[in-house]
Each structure stands twice: as C-alpha cells, then as structure tokens.
Design a protein around this motif. Sequence first.
Motif, PDB file in Angstrom:
ATOM      1  N   SER A 105       2.942   1.193   3.316  1.00  0.00           N
ATOM      2  CA  SER A 105       3.758   1.607   4.463  1.00  0.00           C
ATOM      3  C   SER A 105       2.888   1.903   5.680  1.00  0.00           C
ATOM      4  CB  SER A 105       4.595   2.838   4.111  1.00  0.00           C
ATOM      5  OG  SER A 105       5.468   2.545   3.059  1.00  0.00           O
ATOM      6  N   LEU A 106       1.809   2.659   5.473  1.00  0.00           N
ATOM      7  CA  LEU A 106       0.907   2.956   6.584  1.00  0.00           C
ATOM      8  C   LEU A 106       0.267   1.694   7.144  1.00  0.00           C
ATOM      9  CD1 LEU A 106      -0.919   6.199   5.368  1.00  0.00           C
ATOM     10  CD2 LEU A 106       0.727   5.991   7.239  1.00  0.00           C
ATOM     11  N   GLY A 107      -0.094   0.775   6.264  1.00  0.00           N
ATOM     12  CA  GLY A 107      -0.690  -0.483   6.694  1.00  0.00           C
ATOM     13  C   GLY A 107       0.243  -1.308   7.558  1.00  0.00           C
ATOM     14  N   ARG A 108       1.526  -1.195   7.309  1.00  0.00           N
ATOM     15  CA  ARG A 108       2.508  -1.926   8.114  1.00  0.00           C
ATOM     16  C   ARG A 108       2.808  -1.217   9.432  1.00  0.00           C
ATOM     17  NH1 ARG A 108       5.740  -5.595   4.743  1.00  0.00           N
ATOM     18  NH2 ARG A 108       4.862  -5.496   2.648  1.00  0.00           N
ATOM     19  N   ILE A 109       2.655   0.104   9.467  1.00  0.00           N
ATOM     20  CA  ILE A 109       3.019   0.885  10.653  1.00  0.00           C
ATOM     21  C   ILE A 109       1.863   1.022  11.639  1.00  0.00           C
ATOM     22  CG2 ILE A 109       3.692   3.193  11.419  1.00  0.00           C
ATOM     23  CD1 ILE A 109       5.263   3.447   8.781  1.00  0.00           C
ATOM     24  N   ILE A 110       0.645   1.255  11.140  1.00  0.00           N
ATOM     25  CA  ILE A 110      -0.489   1.606  11.997  1.00  0.00           C
ATOM     26  C   ILE A 110      -0.747   0.570  13.087  1.00  0.00           C
ATOM     27  CG2 ILE A 110      -2.997   1.959  12.027  1.00  0.00           C
ATOM     28  CD1 ILE A 110      -2.708   3.321   9.313  1.00  0.00           C
ATOM     29  N   LEU A 111      -0.811  -0.693  12.729  1.00  0.00           N
ATOM     30  CA  LEU A 111      -1.133  -1.746  13.699  1.00  0.00           C
ATOM     31  C   LEU A 111       0.061  -2.659  13.979  1.00  0.00           C
ATOM     32  CD1 LEU A 111      -4.665  -2.793  12.391  1.00  0.00           C
ATOM     33  CD2 LEU A 111      -4.136  -1.291  14.302  1.00  0.00           C
ATOM     34  N   ALA A 112       1.279  -2.132  13.869  1.00  0.00           N
ATOM     35  CA  ALA A 112       2.472  -2.966  14.045  1.00  0.00           C
ATOM     36  C   ALA A 112       2.392  -3.716  15.374  1.00  0.00           C
ATOM     37  CB  ALA A 112       3.720  -2.100  13.990  1.00  0.00           C
ATOM     38  N   PRO A 113       2.745  -4.956  15.429  1.00  0.00           N
ATOM     39  CA  PRO A 113       3.412  -5.804  14.439  1.00  0.00           C
ATOM     40  C   PRO A 113       2.446  -6.454  13.450  1.00  0.00           C
ATOM     41  CG  PRO A 113       3.220  -7.021  16.473  1.00  0.00           C
ATOM     42  CD  PRO A 113       2.634  -5.653  16.720  1.00  0.00           C
ATOM     43  N   ARG A 114       1.151  -6.259  13.609  1.00  0.00           N
ATOM     44  CA  ARG A 114       0.199  -6.787  12.626  1.00  0.00           C
ATOM     45  C   ARG A 114       0.136  -5.850  11.430  1.00  0.00           C
ATOM     46  NH1 ARG A 114      -5.178  -7.638  15.686  1.00  0.00           N
ATOM     47  NH2 ARG A 114      -5.760  -8.492  13.680  1.00  0.00           N
ATOM     48  N   GLU A 115      -0.366  -6.363  10.318  1.00  0.00           N
ATOM     49  CA  GLU A 115      -0.458  -5.550   9.111  1.00  0.00           C
ATOM     50  C   GLU A 115      -1.911  -5.264   8.762  1.00  0.00           C
ATOM     51  OE1 GLU A 115       1.659  -6.768   5.661  1.00  0.00           O
ATOM     52  OE2 GLU A 115       3.434  -7.341   6.796  1.00  0.00           O
ATOM     53  N   MET A 116      -2.139  -4.083   8.259  1.00  0.00           N
ATOM     54  CA  MET A 116      -3.435  -3.694   7.740  1.00  0.00           C
ATOM     55  C   MET A 116      -3.330  -3.782   6.220  1.00  0.00           C
ATOM     56  SD  MET A 116      -5.128  -0.055   8.629  1.00  0.00           S
ATOM     57  CE  MET A 116      -6.853   0.180   8.685  1.00  0.00           C
ATOM     58  N   PRO A 117      -4.283  -4.414   5.537  1.00  0.00           N
ATOM     59  CA  PRO A 117      -4.169  -4.547   4.073  1.00  0.00           C
ATOM     60  C   PRO A 117      -4.049  -3.189   3.384  1.00  0.00           C
ATOM     61  CG  PRO A 117      -5.987  -5.871   4.914  1.00  0.00           C
ATOM     62  CD  PRO A 117      -5.492  -5.029   6.048  1.00  0.00           C
ATOM     63  N   SER A 118      -3.154  -3.125   2.416  1.00  0.00           N
ATOM     64  CA  SER A 118      -2.938  -1.853   1.723  1.00  0.00           C
ATOM     65  C   SER A 118      -4.191  -1.421   0.971  1.00  0.00           C
ATOM     66  CB  SER A 118      -1.751  -1.945   0.772  1.00  0.00           C
ATOM     67  OG  SER A 118      -1.966  -2.948  -0.184  1.00  0.00           O
ATOM     68  N   GLY A 119      -4.994  -2.376   0.526  1.00  0.00           N
ATOM     69  CA  GLY A 119      -6.245  -2.033  -0.150  1.00  0.00           C
ATOM     70  C   GLY A 119      -7.201  -1.297   0.767  1.00  0.00           C
ATOM     71  N   LEU A 120      -7.223  -1.673   2.026  1.00  0.00           N
ATOM     72  CA  LEU A 120      -8.085  -0.995   2.998  1.00  0.00           C
ATOM     73  C   LEU A 120      -7.601   0.429   3.245  1.00  0.00           C
ATOM     74  CD1 LEU A 120     -10.432  -1.103   4.988  1.00  0.00           C
ATOM     75  CD2 LEU A 120      -8.858  -2.081   6.661  1.00  0.00           C
ATOM     76  N   VAL A 121      -6.307   0.597   3.370  1.00  0.00           N
ATOM     77  CA  VAL A 121      -5.752   1.946   3.557  1.00  0.00           C
ATOM     78  C   VAL A 121      -6.029   2.800   2.329  1.00  0.00           C
ATOM     79  CG1 VAL A 121      -3.652   3.275   4.006  1.00  0.00           C
ATOM     80  CG2 VAL A 121      -3.977   1.063   5.118  1.00  0.00           C
ATOM     81  N   THR A 122      -5.898   2.216   1.149  1.00  0.00           N
ATOM     82  CA  THR A 122      -6.188   2.937  -0.090  1.00  0.00           C
ATOM     83  C   THR A 122      -7.644   3.385  -0.119  1.00  0.00           C
ATOM     84  OG1 THR A 122      -4.549   1.614  -1.233  1.00  0.00           O
ATOM     85  CG2 THR A 122      -6.102   2.787  -2.601  1.00  0.00           C
ATOM     86  N   ALA A 123      -8.541   2.506   0.293  1.00  0.00           N
ATOM     87  CA  ALA A 123      -9.966   2.853   0.327  1.00  0.00           C
ATOM     88  C   ALA A 123     -10.239   3.950   1.348  1.00  0.00           C
ATOM     89  CB  ALA A 123     -10.804   1.624   0.636  1.00  0.00           C
ATOM     90  N   LEU A 124      -9.556   3.909   2.487  1.00  0.00           N
ATOM     91  CA  LEU A 124      -9.743   4.942   3.503  1.00  0.00           C
ATOM     92  C   LEU A 124      -9.275   6.308   3.011  1.00  0.00           C
ATOM     93  CD1 LEU A 124      -8.668   2.982   6.710  1.00  0.00           C
ATOM     94  CD2 LEU A 124     -10.985   3.697   6.064  1.00  0.00           C
TER      95      LEU A 124
END
Length: 139
Positions: A105-124
């Motif tokens: 969810s954060l990956g989709r919201i942070i850089l909307a309309p682009r997506e940030m990979p959920s794996g990167l958010v998990t690592a952060l």
Amino acid sequence: MRVWRLLPWFLILLPLAWLISRWLDLMALGEDLPRTLGLSLEKARLMSVAIAVGLAATAVATVGTISFVGLLAPHAARLLVGSRHRQLLPIAAILGAILVTLADSLGRIILAPREMPSGLVTALIGAPYFLWLLYRNQK
C-alpha cells in the motif's frame, strides 16, 4: 538462472557454517562450558553472525527483499507473545501478512502514480528494525 548467482556464495558459506556448527552446539549449552573447552565466544559469535548474514543477504539479493518479511515477522511476534510456538507461529504469519500489505500500500501511495516495489518498502522498514534488534541484544 538466479541459482547460478547463489552458487558461489553457498559453496563458500555453507561449508563454513558446517565447520562452526560444533561451536553453535557448544554455545547453546551456556557460556561456561565453551570457555572451559577453550572456545573464544566472541570469535565464535562474530563468525556465526557473519556467516548467517552472508547467507541471508545472498538469498535476499537473489529472491528479493520481500523475503525480509520471513526474518522480520517472527522476531516482532516473539516480542509480542513470547516464545510459545503455538502462539508465535500464527501471530508471525499475521504480522507478515500485515507487513506485506502495508508495504504494498505504501509503495503504491508514496510515489503515485508510479509504484515503489513492496520489497523495497519492506527493506526500509525491516533494516532499521534489525539494526535495533542487534543493538538491543548486545546490551
């Protein structure tokens, strides 16, 4: 094809892990017995952590950081419910699911309309948590 990237690391680190497995067995018995047998606990701990980190880093680099959830959720669950496995396993599964959902969810919201990979958010989220765990366990 990704297996070939893992192979050199596993060929080096798994035999090392096998060699220090006796040290790990001794360390599980407490601090006095290994010292009595001449084992340097500091050296053994440093080597075992280095090998474990190397193996985990290799897996994460190959599979993706989403596997960080498998490392993070059980530790967080243990903090919440203790070490009873009947309670720990379902809580770890639920926490893992929540973490992946939150990261996606954060990956989709942070850089909307682009997506940030959920794996990167998990690592952060997971990396600072693990650093805190390592810091806390050193005390």
